[in-house]
Scaffold this motif. Sequence first.
Motif, PDB file in Angstrom:
ATOM      1  N   SER A 118       0.837  -1.209   0.000  1.00  0.00           N
ATOM      2  CA  SER A 118       0.000   0.000   0.000  1.00  0.00           C
ATOM      3  C   SER A 118       0.865   1.250   0.000  1.00  0.00           C
ATOM      4  CB  SER A 118      -0.925  -0.011   1.213  1.00  0.00           C
ATOM      5  OG  SER A 118      -1.843  -1.080   1.125  1.00  0.00           O
ATOM      6  N   SER A 122       0.794   3.770  -3.171  1.00  0.00           N
ATOM      7  CA  SER A 122       0.351   5.138  -2.875  1.00  0.00           C
ATOM      8  C   SER A 122       1.425   6.151  -3.237  1.00  0.00           C
ATOM      9  CB  SER A 122      -0.019   5.263  -1.395  1.00  0.00           C
ATOM     10  OG  SER A 122      -1.084   4.405  -1.065  1.00  0.00           O
ATOM     11  N   ASN A 139      -7.965   2.381   1.021  1.00  0.00           N
ATOM     12  CA  ASN A 139      -7.228   1.235   1.535  1.00  0.00           C
ATOM     13  C   ASN A 139      -8.189   0.223   2.153  1.00  0.00           C
ATOM     14  OD1 ASN A 139      -4.642   2.442   0.977  1.00  0.00           O
ATOM     15  ND2 ASN A 139      -4.961   3.748   2.760  1.00  0.00           N
ATOM     16  N   SER A 141      -8.888  -2.226   4.816  1.00  0.00           N
ATOM     17  CA  SER A 141      -8.540  -2.726   6.138  1.00  0.00           C
ATOM     18  C   SER A 141      -9.416  -3.950   6.417  1.00  0.00           C
ATOM     19  CB  SER A 141      -8.730  -1.614   7.179  1.00  0.00           C
ATOM     20  OG  SER A 141      -8.387  -2.065   8.479  1.00  0.00           O
ATOM     21  N   GLN A 162      -4.938   1.496   8.844  1.00  0.00           N
ATOM     22  CA  GLN A 162      -5.790   2.576   9.330  1.00  0.00           C
ATOM     23  C   GLN A 162      -4.959   3.797   9.730  1.00  0.00           C
ATOM     24  OE1 GLN A 162      -8.796   1.329  12.125  1.00  0.00           O
ATOM     25  NE2 GLN A 162      -9.337  -0.472  10.935  1.00  0.00           N
ATOM     26  N   THR A 165      -3.727   5.368   6.553  1.00  0.00           N
ATOM     27  CA  THR A 165      -4.819   6.122   5.933  1.00  0.00           C
ATOM     28  C   THR A 165      -4.951   7.511   6.535  1.00  0.00           C
ATOM     29  OG1 THR A 165      -6.065   4.115   5.373  1.00  0.00           O
ATOM     30  CG2 THR A 165      -7.328   6.161   5.611  1.00  0.00           C
ATOM     31  N   LYS A 166      -4.983   7.585   7.847  1.00  0.00           N
ATOM     32  CA  LYS A 166      -5.181   8.870   8.525  1.00  0.00           C
ATOM     33  C   LYS A 166      -4.010   9.816   8.287  1.00  0.00           C
ATOM     34  CE  LYS A 166      -8.231   6.866  12.003  1.00  0.00           C
ATOM     35  NZ  LYS A 166      -9.437   7.667  11.664  1.00  0.00           N
ATOM     36  N   VAL A 179      -8.208  10.324   1.379  1.00  0.00           N
ATOM     37  CA  VAL A 179      -7.692   8.991   1.683  1.00  0.00           C
ATOM     38  C   VAL A 179      -8.573   8.379   2.765  1.00  0.00           C
ATOM     39  CG1 VAL A 179      -5.662   7.627   2.293  1.00  0.00           C
ATOM     40  CG2 VAL A 179      -5.369   9.882   1.233  1.00  0.00           C
ATOM     41  N   ASN A 180      -9.170   7.255   2.456  1.00  0.00           N
ATOM     42  CA  ASN A 180     -10.057   6.584   3.394  1.00  0.00           C
ATOM     43  C   ASN A 180      -9.780   5.083   3.408  1.00  0.00           C
ATOM     44  OD1 ASN A 180     -12.084   8.727   4.347  1.00  0.00           O
ATOM     45  ND2 ASN A 180     -12.117   9.002   2.120  1.00  0.00           N
ATOM     46  N   ALA A 181     -10.299   4.431   4.425  1.00  0.00           N
ATOM     47  CA  ALA A 181     -10.167   2.976   4.526  1.00  0.00           C
ATOM     48  C   ALA A 181     -11.549   2.349   4.654  1.00  0.00           C
ATOM     49  CB  ALA A 181      -9.311   2.596   5.728  1.00  0.00           C
ATOM     50  N   SER A 241     -12.545  12.271   4.483  1.00  0.00           N
ATOM     51  CA  SER A 241     -11.145  11.849   4.378  1.00  0.00           C
ATOM     52  C   SER A 241     -10.623  11.442   5.754  1.00  0.00           C
ATOM     53  CB  SER A 241     -10.279  12.975   3.802  1.00  0.00           C
ATOM     54  OG  SER A 241      -9.030  12.474   3.363  1.00  0.00           O
ATOM     55  N   VAL A 244     -12.419   5.538   8.557  1.00  0.00           N
ATOM     56  CA  VAL A 244     -12.465   4.079   8.418  1.00  0.00           C
ATOM     57  C   VAL A 244     -13.930   3.664   8.425  1.00  0.00           C
ATOM     58  CG1 VAL A 244     -11.791   1.854   9.366  1.00  0.00           C
ATOM     59  CG2 VAL A 244     -10.258   3.831   9.623  1.00  0.00           C
TER      60      VAL A 244
END
Length: 253
Positions: A118, A122, A139, A141, A162, A165-166, A179-181, A241, A244
Amino acid sequence: MSTDTVRVAIVTGAARGIGAATAKRLAAEGFAVAVLDLDEAVCKTVAAEIEGAGGTALAVGADVSDEDGVNAAVQRVTAELGAPEVLVNNAGIIRDNMLFKMTAGDWDAVMNVHLRGSFLMSRAVQTYMTSAKWGRIINLSSTSALGNRGQANYSAAKAGLQGFTKTLAIELGKFGITVNAIAPGFIETEMTASTAARMGVSFEDFRDAVVKGIPVGRAGKPDDIANAVAFLAGEGAGFISGQVLYVAGGPTV
């Protein structure tokens, strides 16, 4: 999709399961989709289905944990489809075992695909997204990020995604990139079927036992995750954004 040009999406681990369903759904939404997985021949089957339905797709064979392979794959996608503006980091493997039986190789293999993969994907696409001032990184998870017996490696990797992602949401937001999961619960795939086989039970019995604890009373399907990805990849999700989203048929604890 409210754009005059066709946006390009890359979906990793797209030869089967959640990845294949996601690639097909994004194509149906109007994206040109790079179907990326280890086996390009299997990717071609998914790409052919997309094209048969009137979409645009490119099969790409690559190991997401290999830096040179990732860079070459992204360059190929850019040359043949266009600059990628959506990335779905779905590629994943399991090497389940209790801690005292888990080998360092099993730990490293899972970390390399989920986390290193990832990261490499990315990093490779962000330059195109920042130039376009628009992008979506999603992403995959898992509810296993909350802890799951026999999955110390997988749980740690999915929890790590996670945090990844954050952090990317903070770093890339000013460039118009979200950007999210998505954290799936129990989804009927070849991976969950292999888990049942490893446990020595039929998939039907395994699924039925799990479903008893799911409030909506059914197992998830790959399309359930693809639907969530399609939403987060769209224009309408531009103010979401660093989140999760648990797609698990009920609340998680």
